[in-house]
Structures are given as C-alpha cells and as structure tokens.
Scaffold this active site. Structure first.
Site, PDB file in Angstrom:
ATOM      1  N   LYS A 221      -0.432 -10.894   2.114  1.00 27.26           N
ATOM      2  CA  LYS A 221      -0.472 -10.260   3.433  1.00 27.26           C
ATOM      3  C   LYS A 221      -1.067 -11.176   4.511  1.00 27.26           C
ATOM      4  CE  LYS A 221      -0.077  -5.357   2.511  1.00 27.26           C
ATOM      5  NZ  LYS A 221      -0.752  -4.072   2.340  1.00 27.26           N
ATOM      6  N   ARG A 255      -0.905  -3.609  -6.280  1.00 29.76           N
ATOM      7  CA  ARG A 255       0.500  -3.701  -5.859  1.00 29.76           C
ATOM      8  C   ARG A 255       0.779  -5.160  -5.529  1.00 29.76           C
ATOM      9  NH1 ARG A 255       3.383  -3.494  -1.064  1.00 29.76           N
ATOM     10  NH2 ARG A 255       5.415  -2.464  -1.191  1.00 29.76           N
TER      11      ARG A 255
END
Lengths: 286, 178
Positions: A221, A255
């Site tokens: 991210k 995740r």
C-alpha cells in the site's frame, strides 16, 4: 473459535487471505488476473502456497470507471461458484460493499464478506446474517467508496477505528451475524493519510485488545510506499516489516499479494512471541 | 551400583534433550528413534534409571512417563533404563566438530551393546570419552561394572537402533539378563 462460513479455525490460528482481483485495473497486478482463467490460475497458485482464504474482488479501490451492480456481479458471482466447486477446502471471501452483490455471491458459495468500505451499505451485514457467513468490519472514517482521502483529520485515529469497527461488529451481532464470524480491520490507507496508517500499525495492540480478531490489509500500500519512497513493485520488504509489527501486536488475518513471504514472517513472529513452536529443534539439543 | 536380582532387562537409550517435550518442535525430528525406544521399553515394569543428572535423568523420566511407566528404586526394579549415548564429534557438522577418534570409539561401544559385552563397557576410557563429548561413557561404564559385579550373564542382546542423524551417536539396545 473463528468460523468463516463453512470453515472453522482455532482461536490462535493466523490466516493468509490472498488477493484475487477480477479487475482490469487494480494498482498492484494491473489486470494480470482480469481474465477468468488467469484468476483461476491465481487461486490455484495461492491455495498451493497455503492460503486459507481467497479474497475475490471485482472493483478496484481507487477512483475509476463506474462499475455498476450488474457488472460487478458479472465479474465475481460465477467465478465464486467455480472456485467453490474446484477448491472446497478454501475460504471464499468477496471484497464488496454492496448488499446486492453480497447476496449473489453468498448464493454462489461465498463464506466471508469483506466490506472494505466500512459499512457504507448497511444491508451487507443483514446479508451476512441471512446466509450465516462471516463479515469484515472496516474503518474508513466514513469515506465514500472509491474515493481517496483528502485532508482527512481525526482526533485519535486509533480510537476512531476501534469505536467504528467494534460498533459495526456489535451492530452485526444484533442483526444475527454469529459473534465468532466477525473480524475487524483498521483499513490502512482507506480514509487515511500515511501518518494515520503508521499510527494504526504502531498501536495495533489497542485494536487486538478489544478481543475481536483483527484483519490487516497492508500489502504494497501507499503508506509503505511513502514511508520508503518506493513505487508499487518495490514495496515487499516494507510490507513485510509492517506485517511483522502487526503480527507482533496480535493481528490474525493478513490480506496479501505475496502468500509465501507473508506466511514466513507471520510464523516467525508467532515463534518469537512463543505462540508457535519452532518447526524443528535440534541446535544444541542433539 | 548393585544390580539386584529382580532386574531382568536393561535398556540403553540416548540422553538427547531433543527427546523432551519442552524441546520439541512442530515436527518430530527423530520418529524412528522414538519408535525404537517405545519398542525396547515394551513389557517392562518397575524401571530404575541410570543416567547423568543434567539431561539423562529428565530424558529417561520422560521416556518412561511417555509410555505410562513409573520409575522404581533400583532395589525393587524389574528393569534398568540407561540414558547414555556416544560421541558428539562424529562429523564436521557435529556439535563438537570432527574428531577422527570418535568413529572407532563409538564402534567399540556399539559392538559391545550389540553383543551384550559387559566386559568391554566396564573398560571404557572415560578420559577419551570426555574428549570426544561422549556424554554416555560414564553411565555405560557403570552399566558394564554393575552387570559384571552381579555375576549375571547377558542372555540376549539386541541393538535396535544405531544412528547419528545430528553428529551424535544414538543407540537403543536391550539386554535380557539370565
């Protein structure tokens, strides 16, 4: 016990949730698994790598072309059914914020609804209750789906994340979702700047202390990219460092894009914590 | 040590700490050794222990507990469990690195265990054993002494396991005494 649809896990189990995008434009894979056969190959690969969960998504998180309900269903519903029949042992999660899509994928065999946009559609929790599947309650600070944060401010982002996710989990229990089928997720980067995501990582123990199992979605991210000034594609090491901290603080579900590397990090941290025995012990003990 | 007339069998096992549950990893690294130990202890009762205190005694106590046997005082024992092993200098990756004298030293002990040869055990060189990190040398010599002093013959001897998976020579042997 943690119960994800048809599957149950021990309270101390850590789980890998592998991202499977049925999108032409997601930030990391840029459409690599857009074709159904490619997506199925991705499922085969992550199952072989030991992922307990696949998280199937039909819409990228970032702004872009509008994907309506019909198109989202076209992308994910039949695919869920295919995965269900080909891999009965894997937990099927679907990343959607829409109750209507949630209902269709539950009918096709989904075990878990990953409501990545923080309860934007309150009907999604009702679908989880109706089908007795699990639900991820995330924190976005009230962001509208598929929007980027702009000058977002919190008095205390951790307190806000805990209050919202725990509140959503309790609301879900009230609607009939099983208590052992609820996860909370601070949702790094969703409705947050990098400093917010870093603070949530640093103080994740406050979130795990609520007793609800915590899912973290850190993989590649922007908060990792900004921390190290690295583009997508060069963020694995930073992702794994953040993963180690989250695991140390007691996160349970991860995740991820990279299953093998994340599993090694999570197992190493669990071993350091003393939650997991080393795989083998010989050194100095022969 | 005096070997009472009630002792009918002697079992020799390694004193390796990795046999203890508190030192076990998720995978059993010595399944064959454990199985051999269980078979060698089968049918025994009231087992006394001969072992050095640091690792041998807890390992022996665990191996007995593991199959539901209780430790007995030597005077009332039906069997003797000896926790002792060979050199830890059997190769370049061995805990004590390679010492060329380790293999021949262990071969002598191994042959004695296979043949029920108490005389050879009673004459083990303890100084050499210490140099070779053969932690079992003192107890194996004490076993030889005790069998000789008892005047009993070894009726059958069986060497069920002999290997050095981690550079230390492990044996599982059982002697039944006349």
């Amino acid at each position: 016990m943690l119960r994800l649809g048809r599957h149950t896990f021990a309270d101390d189990a850590t789980l890998m949730m592998a991202i499977v995008n049925r999108t032409p434009d997601s930030f990391y894979d840029r459409g690599a698994t857009w074709a159904e056969e490619k997506a199925l190959e991705r499922v085969a690969q992550v199952v072989e790598q030991g992922a307990e969960i696949v998280d199937i998504g039909g819409i990228k998180a970032a702004p872009g072309a509008v994907i309506d309900v019909a198109e989202e269903k076209t992308r994910v519903v039949d695919f869920v059914a295919r995965v269900r029949s080909a891999y009965p042992g894997v937990v099927i999660s679907v990343d959607t914020w829409r109750a209507e899509v949630g209902r269709a994928v539950c009918e096709a065999g989904a075990d878990l609804l990953n409501d990545a946009w923080g309860g934007h559609d309150p009907g999604l929790a009702e679908v989880a209750a109706e089908f007795d599947v699990a639900l991820v309650c995330t924190h976005t600070g009230g962001a509208t789906p598929r929007t980027r944060p702009h000058r977002v401010a919190y008095d205390d982002v951790v307190a806000d994340a805990i209050a919202h996710t725990v509140g959503e989990a309790e609301r879900a229990v009230g609607l009939g979702v099983a208590r052992e089928s609820l996860l909370i997720d601070p949702a790094h980067d969703f409705g947050k700047n990098t400093l917010h995501s870093l603070e949530l990582t640093r103080r994740l123990d406050e979130m795990t202390a609520t007793g609800w199992p915590v899912l973290v979605s850190l993989s590649n991210k922007d908060f990792v990219g900004e921390s190290l000034d690295l583009p997508v594609g060069e963020r694995l090491t930073g992702t794994l460092a953040a993963t180690a901290v989250a695991a140390w603080h007691g996160a349970r579900i991860f995740r991820v894009h990279e299953v093998v590397e994340t599993r090694q990090v999570v197992d190493m941290v669990a071993t350091i914590r003393g939650d997991l025995a080393p795989a083998r012990l010989v050194r100095g003990l022969a | 040590m005096r070997l009472s007339a009630s002792v009918a069998s002697v079992v020799v096992v390694p004193a390796a700490p990795l046999l203890l549950p508190e030192h076990a990893g998720r995978a059993d690294v010595v399944p064959g050794l454990r199985a051999a130990v269980r078979r060698a202890l089968e049918g025994l009762h009231d087992v006394a222990v001969l072992a050095e205190p640091a690792w041998g005694e807890p390992v022996a106590a665990h191996l007995l507990r593991d199959i539901g046997l209780l430790e007995a005082p030597l005077g009332e024992a039906g069997a003797l469990l000896v926790a002792g092993d060979g050199s830890a200098r059997r190769g370049e990756k061995a805990p004590g690195h390679l010492d060329e004298r380790a293999a021949p030293y262990d071969a002598v002990v191994e042959e004695a265990l296979r043949e029920g040869d108490a005389v050879t055990l009673a004459s083990l060189d303890l100084d050499l054993g210490a140099e070779l990190l053969a932690a079992g040398a003192p107890v194996l010599r004490a076993l030889g002494d005790a069998v000789l002093a008892s005047g009993r013959a070894v009726q059958t001897a069986d060497l069920a396991y002999a290997d050095d998976p981690f550079g230390v020579r492990y044996w599982v042997a059982r002697w039944d005494l006349a």
